[in-house]
Design a protein around this motif. Structure first.
Motif, PDB file in Angstrom:
ATOM      1  N   UNK A   1       0.843  -1.206   0.000  1.00  0.00           N
ATOM      2  CA  UNK A   1       0.000   0.000   0.000  1.00  0.00           C
ATOM      3  C   UNK A   1       0.873   1.249   0.000  1.00  0.00           C
ATOM      4  N   UNK A   2       0.499   2.247  -0.795  1.00  0.00           N
ATOM      5  CA  UNK A   2       1.185   3.531  -0.843  1.00  0.00           C
ATOM      6  C   UNK A   2       0.232   4.611  -0.369  1.00  0.00           C
ATOM      7  N   UNK A   3       0.735   5.537   0.450  1.00  0.00           N
ATOM      8  CA  UNK A   3      -0.089   6.571   1.048  1.00  0.00           C
ATOM      9  C   UNK A   3       0.369   7.955   0.586  1.00  0.00           C
ATOM     10  N   UNK A   4      -0.587   8.754   0.107  1.00  0.00           N
ATOM     11  CA  UNK A   4      -0.360  10.172  -0.176  1.00  0.00           C
ATOM     12  C   UNK A   4      -1.087  10.953   0.915  1.00  0.00           C
ATOM     13  N   UNK A   5      -0.372  11.730   1.701  1.00  0.00           N
ATOM     14  CA  UNK A   5      -0.999  12.418   2.835  1.00  0.00           C
ATOM     15  C   UNK A   5      -0.848  13.938   2.709  1.00  0.00           C
ATOM     16  N   UNK A   6      -1.556  14.629   3.606  1.00  0.00           N
ATOM     17  CA  UNK A   6      -1.518  16.093   3.663  1.00  0.00           C
ATOM     18  C   UNK A   6      -1.854  16.693   2.301  1.00  0.00           C
ATOM     19  N   UNK A   7      -2.958  16.227   1.725  1.00  0.00           N
ATOM     20  CA  UNK A   7      -3.424  16.719   0.432  1.00  0.00           C
ATOM     21  C   UNK A   7      -4.876  17.177   0.567  1.00  0.00           C
ATOM     22  N   UNK A   8      -5.333  17.927  -0.418  1.00  0.00           N
ATOM     23  CA  UNK A   8      -6.753  18.282  -0.510  1.00  0.00           C
ATOM     24  C   UNK A   8      -7.346  17.399  -1.598  1.00  0.00           C
ATOM     25  N   UNK A   9      -8.134  16.405  -1.210  1.00  0.00           N
ATOM     26  CA  UNK A   9      -8.715  15.471  -2.160  1.00  0.00           C
ATOM     27  C   UNK A   9      -9.947  16.093  -2.803  1.00  0.00           C
ATOM     28  N   UNK A  10      -9.983  16.090  -4.129  1.00  0.00           N
ATOM     29  CA  UNK A  10     -11.150  16.588  -4.845  1.00  0.00           C
ATOM     30  C   UNK A  10     -11.932  15.375  -5.341  1.00  0.00           C
ATOM     31  N   UNK A  15     -14.413  18.814  -1.399  1.00  0.00           N
ATOM     32  CA  UNK A  15     -12.987  19.035  -1.189  1.00  0.00           C
ATOM     33  C   UNK A  15     -12.670  18.523   0.212  1.00  0.00           C
ATOM     34  N   UNK A  16     -11.805  17.522   0.285  1.00  0.00           N
ATOM     35  CA  UNK A  16     -11.601  16.794   1.527  1.00  0.00           C
ATOM     36  C   UNK A  16     -10.125  16.793   1.931  1.00  0.00           C
ATOM     37  N   UNK A  17      -9.740  17.562   2.967  1.00  0.00           N
ATOM     38  CA  UNK A  17      -8.361  17.472   3.451  1.00  0.00           C
ATOM     39  C   UNK A  17      -8.111  16.079   4.021  1.00  0.00           C
ATOM     40  N   UNK A  18      -7.044  15.441   3.578  1.00  0.00           N
ATOM     41  CA  UNK A  18      -6.784  14.097   4.080  1.00  0.00           C
ATOM     42  C   UNK A  18      -5.741  13.370   3.274  1.00  0.00           C
ATOM     43  N   UNK A  19      -5.938  12.040   3.165  1.00  0.00           N
ATOM     44  CA  UNK A  19      -4.944  11.178   2.527  1.00  0.00           C
ATOM     45  C   UNK A  19      -5.629  10.187   1.599  1.00  0.00           C
ATOM     46  N   UNK A  20      -4.867   9.729   0.620  1.00  0.00           N
ATOM     47  CA  UNK A  20      -5.314   8.690  -0.302  1.00  0.00           C
ATOM     48  C   UNK A  20      -4.335   7.535  -0.237  1.00  0.00           C
ATOM     49  N   UNK A  21      -4.875   6.317  -0.135  1.00  0.00           N
ATOM     50  CA  UNK A  21      -4.044   5.111  -0.179  1.00  0.00           C
ATOM     51  C   UNK A  21      -4.390   4.326  -1.429  1.00  0.00           C
TER      52      UNK A  21
END
Length: 377
Positions: A1-10, A15-21
């Motif tokens: 699993x790879x995590x992208x954090x401290x992003x604004x997910x659209x 618009x969701x501040x958080x992370x995508x795995x």
């Protein structure tokens, strides 16, 4: 699993501040809020879905960078693909012309080699984006059916558009606009333009209607149906004709009347991103911003400028769209119109196509492009 954090997910709705795995090629989790110190820190940049482009002529520009100059096919495809990926486009429908209203055009000389080159590049694994074919059929072309028939069952074919660029029709309903355009583009005398117009109008009368009937019949008989689009609808009659032929998309309607008719018939409405970036149509037709404000715009297409796609989507916020709605016009909406249900949105289970974007002086800048969990630009 790879995590992208401290992003604004659209996402499709917020618009969701958080992370995508993501795991492998697919998004496995969306995590709101602070996700600690693990993974890739994007420092508050936007995380958008990979862009889906349904109609770009950009490959043709690389195949013929100057009038009457043919470029080697594979280098042209690679340069086009790199430009597409850098613009944040992860799925592209390369819009290739079949037929031409100009009988002296070199366009058709590049058609077979272009398609063969796309297959060769795919098989060699050297393309960054996913490439499909969108065949733009010039209905007033004398040899259209001869050119189209060998391509009907082409595996890359995912879209067909029905076009008539004859002056006096659709996009060029104003002869004066066309004269100004073609004289500036080619430097021709008024007499030469008049001679060319006479030939074009004669061929339009002879071939356009018969070619349209034959093409629609052939597409309907195809083993796997391909979406049909009309092009430059100007009147209610244009839209009605397309709807009756099984068209599901109205590309670049030129009037408010046509766009309203397209909505009433349930057609997806596609407008040019360069139109929105420039603030209007280069051929004097309706502005994309006007249709957006009227709720009559579903999809943006970069047409002849790949970098315009994301820029125009952000400008739609000035037309009353929230950012998730605006981004959907270049991701989720085109994907769904094209029958691609596995991409176009930041959602668990979908393919991990996403972008890192930073807004600088109001301009969205693509910093990273990821497709199926791998960085491609």
């Amino acid at each position: 699993m790879t995590l992208i954090r401290n992003a604004i997910l659209i996402t499709a709705t917020q618009e969701l501040p958080g992370a995508l795995a993501f795991t492998g090629q697919h998004i496995s989790a969306l995590q709101p809020g602070n996700s600690g110190h693990e993974g890739h820190d994007w420092h508050g940049d936007l995380l958008l879905p990979g862009l889906v482009e349904l109609h770009t002529d950009n490959l043709e520009k690389h195949l013929m960078p100057r009038p009457k100059v043919a470029w080697p096919v594979i280098p042209a495809i690679i340069a086009h693909d790199a430009q597409i990926a850098a613009a944040g486009i992860t799925t592209v429908f390369d819009a290739i012309a079949v037929g031409d209203i100009d009988p002296d055009s070199m366009r058709m000389q590049t058609l077979p080699g272009c398609i063969a080159g796309l297959h060769q590049a795919q098989q060699a694994g050297i393309l960054r984006a996913d490439h499909f074919l969108h065949l733009r059929l010039e209905l007033a072309s004398q040899d259209l059916l001869e050119l189209f028939e060998p391509l009907v069952d082409e595996p890359l074919l995912r879209m067909v558009s029905l076009m008539d660029h004859t002056p006096g029709q659709r996009q060029w309903s104003d002869f004066d606009h066309y004269r100004t355009f073609i004289t500036g583009k080619r430097g021709w005398s008024d007499q030469k333009v008049t001679e060319m117009l006479d030939g074009m109008l004669e061929r339009q009368v002879r071939y356009a209607d018969a070619n349209r009937r034959a093409v629609v019949s052939r597409c309907r008989a195809r083993a796997i149906p391909v979406p049909l689009a009309s092009h430059d609808d100007t009147t209610i009659a244009h839209v009605t004709e397309g709807h009756d032929d099984g068209v599901t998309m109205s590309e670049f309607p030129t009037t408010l009347v046509a766009a309203r008719a397209a909505r009433e018939h349930g057609l997806g409405i596609i407008m040019g991103a360069p139109n929105r970036v420039r603030g209007g149509s280069h051929s004097g037709n309706i502005a994309a911003s006007e249709l957006a404000r009227a709720g009559l715009l579903d999809v943006l297409s970069s047409d002849y400028v790949p970098a315009s796609l994301l820029h125009a989507a952000f400008l739609l916020q000035n037309d009353g769209l929230r950012l998730p709605q605006a981004i959907a016009t270049v991701s989720r909406n085109p994907a769904r119109l094209a029958g691609l249900d596995d991409r176009g949105e930041i959602a668990v289970g979908l393919r991990a196509d996403f972008l890192r974007v930073r807004v600088v002086d109001g301009i969205p800048v693509v910093l990273e492009t990821w497709k199926a969990g791998a960085r491609i630009a």
